[in-house]
Scaffold this motif. Sequence first.
Motif, short mmCIF file in Angstrom:
data_model
loop_
_atom_site.label_atom_id
_atom_site.label_comp_id
_atom_site.label_asym_id
_atom_site.label_seq_id
_atom_site.Cartn_x
_atom_site.Cartn_y
_atom_site.Cartn_z
N ILE A 126 -8.83 1.91 5.06
CA ILE A 126 -7.40 1.74 5.38
C ILE A 126 -7.24 0.65 6.45
N VAL A 127 -8.06 0.71 7.49
CA VAL A 127 -8.00 -0.30 8.56
C VAL A 127 -8.36 -1.68 8.01
N ALA A 128 -9.43 -1.76 7.22
CA ALA A 128 -9.86 -3.05 6.67
C ALA A 128 -8.79 -3.65 5.77
N THR A 129 -8.14 -2.82 4.96
CA THR A 129 -7.10 -3.31 4.06
C THR A 129 -5.89 -3.80 4.84
N TYR A 130 -5.50 -3.04 5.86
CA TYR A 130 -4.37 -3.44 6.71
C TYR A 130 -4.65 -4.81 7.35
N LEU A 131 -5.82 -4.98 7.96
CA LEU A 131 -6.15 -6.25 8.60
C LEU A 131 -6.32 -7.37 7.60
N SER A 132 -6.83 -7.06 6.40
CA SER A 132 -7.00 -8.08 5.36
C SER A 132 -5.66 -8.66 4.94
N LEU A 133 -4.69 -7.80 4.70
CA LEU A 133 -3.36 -8.26 4.27
C LEU A 133 -2.70 -9.07 5.37
N ASN A 134 -2.82 -8.61 6.62
CA ASN A 134 -2.23 -9.35 7.74
C ASN A 134 -2.86 -10.73 7.87
N ALA A 181 2.59 -8.78 2.36
CA ALA A 181 3.19 -8.14 3.54
C ALA A 181 3.85 -6.82 3.17
N GLY A 182 4.45 -6.75 1.99
CA GLY A 182 5.04 -5.50 1.53
C GLY A 182 3.99 -4.42 1.34
N ALA A 183 2.83 -4.81 0.78
CA ALA A 183 1.72 -3.86 0.62
C ALA A 183 1.22 -3.38 1.97
N GLN A 184 1.20 -4.28 2.95
CA GLN A 184 0.79 -3.89 4.30
C GLN A 184 1.76 -2.87 4.88
N LEU A 185 3.05 -3.07 4.64
CA LEU A 185 4.05 -2.12 5.13
C LEU A 185 3.87 -0.74 4.48
N THR A 222 7.40 -21.81 -3.73
CA THR A 222 8.03 -20.55 -4.07
C THR A 222 7.02 -19.49 -4.48
N ALA A 223 6.12 -19.82 -5.39
CA ALA A 223 5.12 -18.85 -5.86
C ALA A 223 4.24 -18.38 -4.71
N MET A 224 3.88 -19.29 -3.82
CA MET A 224 3.07 -18.92 -2.66
C MET A 224 3.80 -17.91 -1.79
N LEU A 225 5.07 -18.17 -1.53
CA LEU A 225 5.83 -17.27 -0.66
C LEU A 225 6.05 -15.91 -1.31
N VAL A 226 6.24 -15.89 -2.61
CA VAL A 226 6.36 -14.61 -3.31
C VAL A 226 5.06 -13.81 -3.16
N MET A 227 3.92 -14.49 -3.32
CA MET A 227 2.63 -13.83 -3.16
C MET A 227 2.47 -13.26 -1.74
#
Length: 398
Positions: free
Chosen positions: A219-227, A381-385, A371-376
């Motif tokens: 959980i910690v690794a995934t949170y930091l990875s997304l950030n 960031a949504g997954a991190q939330l 645009t595609a980059m920002l959507v990604m």
Amino acid sequence: MTAPLGADATAARPAPSVGLLTLGVVAVALNLRTPITSVPPLIGQIQADLGLSGAAAGALTTLPLLCMGFFAPPAQRLAARIGRERAVAVALMCIVIGLLMRIGGASVPLLYFSVVVAGAGIATAGTVLPGIVKEFFADRAGTMTGVYMASMMAGATAAAALAVPLANVLGSWERSLASWSALAAAGLVVWRLVARGTPGGTTSAAHVRLPWRDRTAWIVATYLSLNSFVFYSLLAWVAPLYEERGDSATQAGLLLAVLNLVQLVAALVVPAVADLRADRRLVFAATVGAAVLGLAWLLIAPGSAPVAIVALLGLGLGAGFTLGLVLLVDYAPNPAASARLSAHAFLVSYVIAAFGPVVSGALRDATGSFTAMLVMLLMAAGAQLLLVPRLRPGRQVH
């Protein structure tokens, strides 16, 4: 000062001077991003002198992230053998040597090797310091982690801002890059005062496995990875995005400076506020939510109040990452566990983050827009939330 990493021997030995240890942590942290952020402002000169392609030049930024990931597990084993404080001293030596090697940066192999040496030092110090915070600042982990992160970002901002002026004053980009070895050497002198007279580690603890099967660790690794994936992608592309919209290079650079400065303030203030709460999930949600809002704003209306957009991103990403580092202390029952958790989290997160600028650039090339980059990045960031509800107090890595 260092007990065996396989045991929690905190109470068995006297704590060092809090003031000296705090000064030492600041001295180390100031050097943990200067080898990376001093390069991008000089990329144009480096490419022109060495004939590097865009991909080869980009590797000068991506390679340190890979080093920070892959060297994290060996770092915790080194700390187990020789002691945490001595391992940090070795890390600073690597940073000094790696930066000094850049004086010969006209040799492409030597330039890339200097990145690896400095990257190994950054990985070692970054992996070991959370265990030191866990031992001596467990009751104010958020505040101390904020001081550590703010110092790191201050060094990063200074290196980016002074890279070109130093090249002009010193006469070459090689000397500009190598000049940051003076700051690392000063940090080493200060840290030696902290580490002086500390005992070594224990070889038996050097074979402790990383927590690959631990849910909390992932959980910690995934949170930091997304950030980190979002942050390093924006670090590479937010200035080009605004230049493409018609801003000058100077204006785009100022926006990047705002991003870094707000991160610095957020890293210092938000964790101190979080220390006042036993359950930090509301603070996590507010910071990650700020990043989500900033990305959505950047996607929908990048030209409206760009300073406010990058400030919002700096707040969310800077505070979010610093709070993630606090988890490396909170979720560890002892300094040994903190070292294992840190090594695992950094290995996973920095390797994933290294692909952020590359994937983002590929999307930009394939689609002809950002645009595609920002959507990604917004999805990341949504997954991190969505992970925030799982960051409950009381979790422990085993």
